[in-house]
Write a protein that holds these residues in place. Sequence first.
Motif, PDB file in Angstrom:
ATOM      1  N   LEU A  79       0.828  -1.207   0.000  1.00  0.00           N
ATOM      2  CA  LEU A  79       0.000   0.000   0.000  1.00  0.00           C
ATOM      3  C   LEU A  79       0.863   1.257   0.000  1.00  0.00           C
ATOM      4  N   GLU A  80       2.087   1.113   0.527  1.00  0.00           N
ATOM      5  CA  GLU A  80       2.957   2.287   0.653  1.00  0.00           C
ATOM      6  C   GLU A  80       3.882   2.452  -0.552  1.00  0.00           C
ATOM      7  N   GLU A  81       3.907   1.411  -1.391  1.00  0.00           N
ATOM      8  CA  GLU A  81       4.801   1.453  -2.548  1.00  0.00           C
ATOM      9  C   GLU A  81       4.260   2.417  -3.608  1.00  0.00           C
ATOM     10  N   VAL A  82       5.182   3.029  -4.347  1.00  0.00           N
ATOM     11  CA  VAL A  82       4.754   3.903  -5.442  1.00  0.00           C
ATOM     12  C   VAL A  82       5.220   3.282  -6.754  1.00  0.00           C
ATOM     13  N   ASP A  83       4.265   3.046  -7.659  1.00  0.00           N
ATOM     14  CA  ASP A  83       4.606   2.401  -8.932  1.00  0.00           C
ATOM     15  C   ASP A  83       3.534   2.755  -9.956  1.00  0.00           C
ATOM     16  N   GLY A  84       3.451   1.976 -11.033  1.00  0.00           N
ATOM     17  CA  GLY A  84       2.550   2.293 -12.139  1.00  0.00           C
ATOM     18  C   GLY A  84       1.096   1.961 -11.884  1.00  0.00           C
ATOM     19  N   PRO A  85       0.292   2.027 -12.954  1.00  0.00           N
ATOM     20  CA  PRO A  85      -1.163   1.850 -12.839  1.00  0.00           C
ATOM     21  C   PRO A  85      -1.597   0.458 -12.383  1.00  0.00           C
ATOM     22  N   MET A  86      -0.839  -0.591 -12.725  1.00  0.00           N
ATOM     23  CA  MET A  86      -1.271  -1.920 -12.298  1.00  0.00           C
ATOM     24  C   MET A  86      -1.263  -2.021 -10.783  1.00  0.00           C
ATOM     25  N   LEU A  87      -0.205  -1.511 -10.163  1.00  0.00           N
ATOM     26  CA  LEU A  87      -0.146  -1.551  -8.707  1.00  0.00           C
ATOM     27  C   LEU A  87      -1.260  -0.677  -8.115  1.00  0.00           C
ATOM     28  N   ARG A  88      -1.432   0.493  -8.687  1.00  0.00           N
ATOM     29  CA  ARG A  88      -2.389   1.445  -8.106  1.00  0.00           C
ATOM     30  C   ARG A  88      -3.835   0.945  -8.259  1.00  0.00           C
ATOM     31  N   HIS A  89      -4.240   0.723  -9.540  1.00  0.00           N
ATOM     32  CA  HIS A  89      -5.643   0.326  -9.775  1.00  0.00           C
ATOM     33  C   HIS A  89      -5.885  -1.146  -9.497  1.00  0.00           C
ATOM     34  N   GLY A  90      -4.877  -1.967  -9.850  1.00  0.00           N
ATOM     35  CA  GLY A  90      -5.084  -3.401  -9.785  1.00  0.00           C
ATOM     36  C   GLY A  90      -4.991  -3.975  -8.380  1.00  0.00           C
ATOM     37  N   LEU A  91      -4.280  -3.259  -7.489  1.00  0.00           N
ATOM     38  CA  LEU A  91      -4.135  -3.780  -6.128  1.00  0.00           C
ATOM     39  C   LEU A  91      -4.502  -2.734  -5.063  1.00  0.00           C
ATOM     40  N   GLN A  92      -3.746  -1.630  -5.001  1.00  0.00           N
ATOM     41  CA  GLN A  92      -3.924  -0.693  -3.875  1.00  0.00           C
ATOM     42  C   GLN A  92      -5.373  -0.216  -3.712  1.00  0.00           C
ATOM     43  N   GLU A  93      -6.000   0.138  -4.834  1.00  0.00           N
ATOM     44  CA  GLU A  93      -7.348   0.715  -4.733  1.00  0.00           C
ATOM     45  C   GLU A  93      -8.420  -0.298  -4.352  1.00  0.00           C
TER      46      GLU A  93
END
Length: 310
Positions: free
Chosen positions: A258-272
């Motif tokens: 949740l604290e990692e900063v990366d591209g859209p897959m991490l953001r939309h695909g997991l964090q959100e």
Amino acid sequence: MDEPLGLRESAIEWLKERTSDGLEPLTRDEILDFRFRGDSFTLQSTQQGIRKPRGFDAALSFQTVYRMPGQKRPYEDDIGADGLIRYAWRGDDPNQPENRGLRRAMELRLPLIWFVGVAMNPSRFQVIAPVYIVREEVQHRRFAMAPVEETDMLPDMMTGSVMEESLRRYLRRETKVRLHQPVFRSTVLTAYENHCAVCNLAHPQLLDAAHIVPDRDELGIASVVNGMAMCKIHHAAFDSFFLGIRPDHVVQIRKDLLEEVDGPMLRHGLQELHGKRLMALPKRYTERPRLDLLENAFEKFKSATLGDVA
Ligand SMILES: [Zn+2]
């Protein structure tokens, strides 16, 4: 009319094509599409389980109807350590015509087609073919069968009741790959109407049937209540404890991700997805994940992430 030469083989080939080599289930209507030399030919029985077309010596196919979780499939309790599948006689009379048809298929070593129900309304069937009857167990009023492609080993299986361990291992593997895995996948994907439980993605080619508790574990039954349809990414994330599912169906993402900063897959695909409810579940409550299995899996998620849950 005698059994037309080549019909059986041509039916099995056609079914393989129509099912992507045994992976996709078919409805009764789709199975009715089969034609042999231009004429339609019925492969599946509508009444009883066994189909022995008029004039045929040997049975052509048999079926097992879909059972909801909790109802046992008749063949499941009888899969022996030998990897053979048991199929009960029709009724108690060994000379009943359909039973004679199955026996004849055994004697002539003919391949059979097995339709295994994986859904109802509409009914869908996984096609397991070829299947060979290896022996008859008269005292138990049933046949023992093997879902194997090659027939070289049939004589070994048919002689006597003691099989080499290597042969038993081979049979158990074939039964898993050709029967258990495709039936599990189709049952789960149909129950979730081909949607990922986590993100709702609706393309079967990108979906798996994930086990909630791995099937190597004692609890890891191959039943829809131990399964969830998941896209490839969420399946891998679930198996590697990037993603957990709370017993109340809320998605949890591992805290450090949740604290990692990366591209859209991490953001939309997991964090959100963190804190969101599952987006797809079976309509029938009896087909939804069993609570104790979800609890078991979530405990593993927590210990794997050392309680590092947000
Ligand atoms: Zn997904």
